[in-house]
Write a protein that holds these residues in place. Structure first.
Motif, PDB file in Angstrom:
ATOM      1  N   ARG A 109       0.848  -1.070   0.102  1.00  0.00           N
ATOM      2  CA  ARG A 109       0.308  -0.126  -0.153  1.00  0.00           C
ATOM      3  C   ARG A 109       0.835   1.034   0.033  1.00  0.00           C
ATOM      4  N   THR A 117       0.160   0.761  -4.864  1.00  0.00           N
ATOM      5  CA  THR A 117      -0.047  -0.333  -5.334  1.00  0.00           C
ATOM      6  C   THR A 117      -1.341  -0.722  -4.564  1.00  0.00           C
ATOM      7  N   ASP A 118      -2.541  -2.138  -5.153  1.00  0.00           N
ATOM      8  CA  ASP A 118      -3.037  -2.725  -4.320  1.00  0.00           C
ATOM      9  C   ASP A 118      -2.367  -3.814  -3.376  1.00  0.00           C
ATOM     10  N   ALA A 143      -8.256  -6.915  -0.651  1.00  0.00           N
ATOM     11  CA  ALA A 143      -8.504  -5.811  -1.548  1.00  0.00           C
ATOM     12  C   ALA A 143      -8.942  -4.567  -1.496  1.00  0.00           C
ATOM     13  N   ASP A 144      -8.545  -3.554  -2.090  1.00  0.00           N
ATOM     14  CA  ASP A 144      -9.232  -2.202  -1.192  1.00  0.00           C
ATOM     15  C   ASP A 144     -10.779  -1.650  -1.964  1.00  0.00           C
ATOM     16  N   TRP A 186      -9.908  -4.960  -7.889  1.00  0.00           N
ATOM     17  CA  TRP A 186      -8.333  -4.930  -7.979  1.00  0.00           C
ATOM     18  C   TRP A 186      -8.051  -6.070  -7.481  1.00  0.00           C
ATOM     19  N   ARG A 236      -0.594   0.078 -10.227  1.00  0.00           N
ATOM     20  CA  ARG A 236      -0.427  -0.655  -9.556  1.00  0.00           C
ATOM     21  C   ARG A 236       0.412  -2.010 -10.027  1.00  0.00           C
TER      22      ARG A 236
END
Length: 356
Positions: A70, A74-75, A97-98, A102, A169
């Motif tokens: 994070r 990136t996720d 995952a956020d 993703w 990402r």
């Protein structure tokens, strides 16, 4: 439906292998049939421990790697991409995952290539291939990892992400690919040494997982951090049962398609075995890896590179994706084939350059 057709074909091939085995192995199918079972040991050694230890590993990755990812922009779902899609990668990515989109991208598309290579193709490959093929195999794997982002990019675009979103990402993986390119260009021998060390560390981890799994089973204990060793063995056994069909099927296809395979081989300057392994590897990795010993060096590198992205596409990976997230099936196929053909092209180009 595709999976069903493949399984029926394998079932027929298993009958062919079994009958030939009984008849005294006159056609070579019986030999392949027996080889599938002989691979049970090496496969279990290199895979069962990984399955056993994956709950503990995913817990650690969730705690240690996710915050770092994070921070890098990136996720955190990318942590799930470190495991094969059907070895917990998808579940972990969705958990971390956020956003669910993703999660699906990293848990299916990235896990089916990057995760599959780390937790399956590499350790199992080292387990079943012959010692003197290891260098070619690792070189191929490195080339495959370098071209892998091309597939991710296309898969992501097809899934509906914008190029900029993807660049952000995938930056971490792009930097890794770039480092591999530099490493392979500047000091290939050091690079291979590094990879061998990584494989050794992976082996230690897998053996630990297997040991803990065995101890828990023998003492009739359970732990939420460890998958029961019998569940892991069931997965391994199911793969080997499929191989009772897929190994004779590979031989059958090689004989049936001899002429087109030779033509394709001449075009790519690869031998027939390598072209067959490319076809078979797209369905199932293990039979393709067992064929490395019958190829020339150029074929060994090319097939290993191709398998990084293509591994199990038409078999387990499509079946899994259709089950959990059908809308990602198209992007998955596009991503895996793009990465695979890019790897094949780069490896053939590099082999040509090194031989001139």
């Amino acid at each position: 439906a595709m999976n069903r057709v493949i399984m029926i074909f394998f079932a027929v091939a298993a009958v062919l292998g079994g009958l030939d085995c009984i008849a005294g192995n006159k056609k070579g199918y019986g030999e392949r049939f027996e080889e599938a079972f002989r691979l049970l040991g090496p496969t279990a050694l290199s895979m069962a421990g990984m399955i056993c230890i994956s709950p503990a590993l995913s817990f650690l990755l969730a705690r240690l790697l996710a915050p770092l990812l994070r921070f890098l922009g990136t996720d955190p779902a990318l942590a799930g991409g470190f495991f094969a899609i059907d070895m917990g990668g998808y579940q972990l990515a969705m958990q971390l995952a956020d956003t669910p989109d993703w999660g699906g991208f990293f848990g299916i598309i990235v896990a089916a290539v990057f995760g599959c290579t780390l937790t399956f193709t590499l350790p199992v490959g080292i387990g079943v291939i012959e010692e003197n093929d290891t260098g070619y195999f690792l070189k191929g794997i490195i080339i495959g990892l370098i071209t892998m982002p091309a597939g991710f990019f296309l898969g992501g675009l097809l899934f509906g992400f914008s190029p900029l979103q993807l660049l952000g990402r995938l930056a971490v993986l792009l930097v890794c690919a770039l480092l591999l390119v530099l490493g392979l260009g500047k000091c290939p021998s050091r690079m291979l040494k590094g990879f061998r060390l990584f494989v050794r560390a992976l082996k230690i981890l897998i053996t630990l997982g297997l040991t803990i799994g065995a101890v828990l089973y023998l003492l009739d204990l359970q732990s939420r951090w460890i998958t029961p060793v019998m569940d892991a063995m069931q997965t391994v056994s199911s793969i080997c049962v499929v191989m009772l069909g897929s190994l004779p099927a590979a031989l059958f296809l090689q004989r049936l398609l001899r002429v087109p395979l030779q033509k394709a081989g001449n075009l790519l300057k690869l031998d027939e075995t390598a072209v067959t392994a490319i076809l078979i590897g797209t369905v199932s990795v293990l039979p393709a890896l067992t064929m490395l010993k019958d190829m020339n060096p150029r074929g060994r590198v090319a097939v290993s590179a191709y398998l990084v992205s293509a591994a199990s596409l038409m078999g387990a990976h499509i079946a899994f994706t259709m089950g959990v997230s059908p809308d990602l099936t198209g992007p998955l196929i596009a991503a895996k084939l793009t990465g695979a053909f890019a790897a094949l092209a780069v490896s053939l180009w590099m082999e040509r350059r090194s031989s001139t």
